[in-house]
Design an enzyme around this catalytic site. Structure first.
Site, PDB file in Angstrom:
ATOM      1  N   THR A 207       1.621   4.235   1.637  1.00 52.88           N
ATOM      2  CA  THR A 207       2.497   4.642   2.544  1.00 52.88           C
ATOM      3  C   THR A 207       3.285   3.604   3.273  1.00 52.88           C
ATOM      4  OG1 THR A 207       0.817   6.449   3.277  1.00 52.88           O
ATOM      5  CG2 THR A 207       2.494   5.738   4.946  1.00 52.88           C
ATOM      6  N   CYS A 208       2.903   2.348   3.261  1.00 53.20           N
ATOM      7  CA  CYS A 208       3.566   1.226   3.658  1.00 53.20           C
ATOM      8  C   CYS A 208       4.860   0.884   2.990  1.00 53.20           C
ATOM      9  CB  CYS A 208       2.727  -0.047   3.884  1.00 53.20           C
ATOM     10  SG  CYS A 208       1.234   0.408   4.820  1.00 53.20           S
ATOM     11  N   GLN A 209       4.799   0.942   1.513  1.00 53.11           N
ATOM     12  CA  GLN A 209       5.576   0.928   0.642  1.00 53.11           C
ATOM     13  C   GLN A 209       6.362   2.000   0.513  1.00 53.11           C
ATOM     14  OE1 GLN A 209       6.707  -2.096  -0.801  1.00 53.11           O
ATOM     15  NE2 GLN A 209       8.281  -0.783  -1.857  1.00 53.11           N
TER      16      GLN A 209
ATOM     17  N   THR B 148       0.922  -1.280   0.032  1.00 52.68           N
ATOM     18  CA  THR B 148       0.062  -0.082  -0.055  1.00 52.68           C
ATOM     19  C   THR B 148       0.923   1.479   0.040  1.00 52.68           C
ATOM     20  OG1 THR B 148      -0.231   0.078   2.420  1.00 52.68           O
ATOM     21  CG2 THR B 148      -1.980  -1.299   1.223  1.00 52.68           C
TER      22      THR B 148
END
Length: 172
Positions: A59-61, A57
């Site tokens: 922000t996560c990535q 996703t």
């Protein structure tokens, strides 16, 4: 259980699903999930457990995992023995996420909290997903635990926040 606080013992019986790296970055090479006893692993040494709402996703990535990968050497120099990423995705997705980020060894572990049992137990799950948080554990004791509640923020759970805590506490 309430959210973890510095000074708390890391909870007992925390187990995640995990696919050990095969040494291959080929996304079509699938390992088999095993249990990863986080309580046992975090009982010794210094560990950083990072939770994200979902693999792959934005922000996560773009912010979270890439920050920890880029500063892995600094984390090691600060005394960190292991970095664990958890999300509510299953172990196959977490394994693929590690491979997609060039991790083919155990330098960073990608673990599944698929039913959000752990995140829910500490009050940091959100709408069926793991929240965005970081926990630093030294020899089984929590020395830092913080959750980001602003969508897209890694202010409290990102690598820079963790490095600041590690620097402020000496080499733990």
């Amino acid at each position: 259980m309430a959210p973890l606080q510095p000074g708390d013992s890391f909870p007992a019986n925390v187990v995640f699903s995990y696919i050990p790296p095969t040494g291959s970055l080929d996304l079509t090479v699938c390992g088999r999930p095993i249990e990863y006893n986080a309580s046992e692993a975090l009982a010794k040494g210094t560990s950083v457990l990072v939770a994200v709402p979902g693999a792959f996703t934005p922000t996560c990535q773009e912010k979270h995992v890439t920050g920890f990968i880029a500063k892995l050497d600094q984390l090691r120099q600060a005394g960190v023995d292991r970095v664990l990423f958890i999300a509510s995705n299953d172990a196959f997705v977490m394994s693929a996420w590690g491979k997609a980020n060039g991790i083919k060894d155990e330098s960073i572990l990608f673990l599944s909290d698929s039913d959000t049992a752990f995140s829910s137990s500490i009050g940091w799950a959100n709408a069926g997903r793991t929240g965005r948080y970081a926990i630093v554990v030294k020899d089984g004791k929590v020395v830092y635990a913080a959750v980001d509640t602003v969508r897209g923020s890694t202010e409290k759970s990102g690598v820079d926040a963790v490095l600041t805590v590690l620097g402020n506490q000496g080499k733990l």
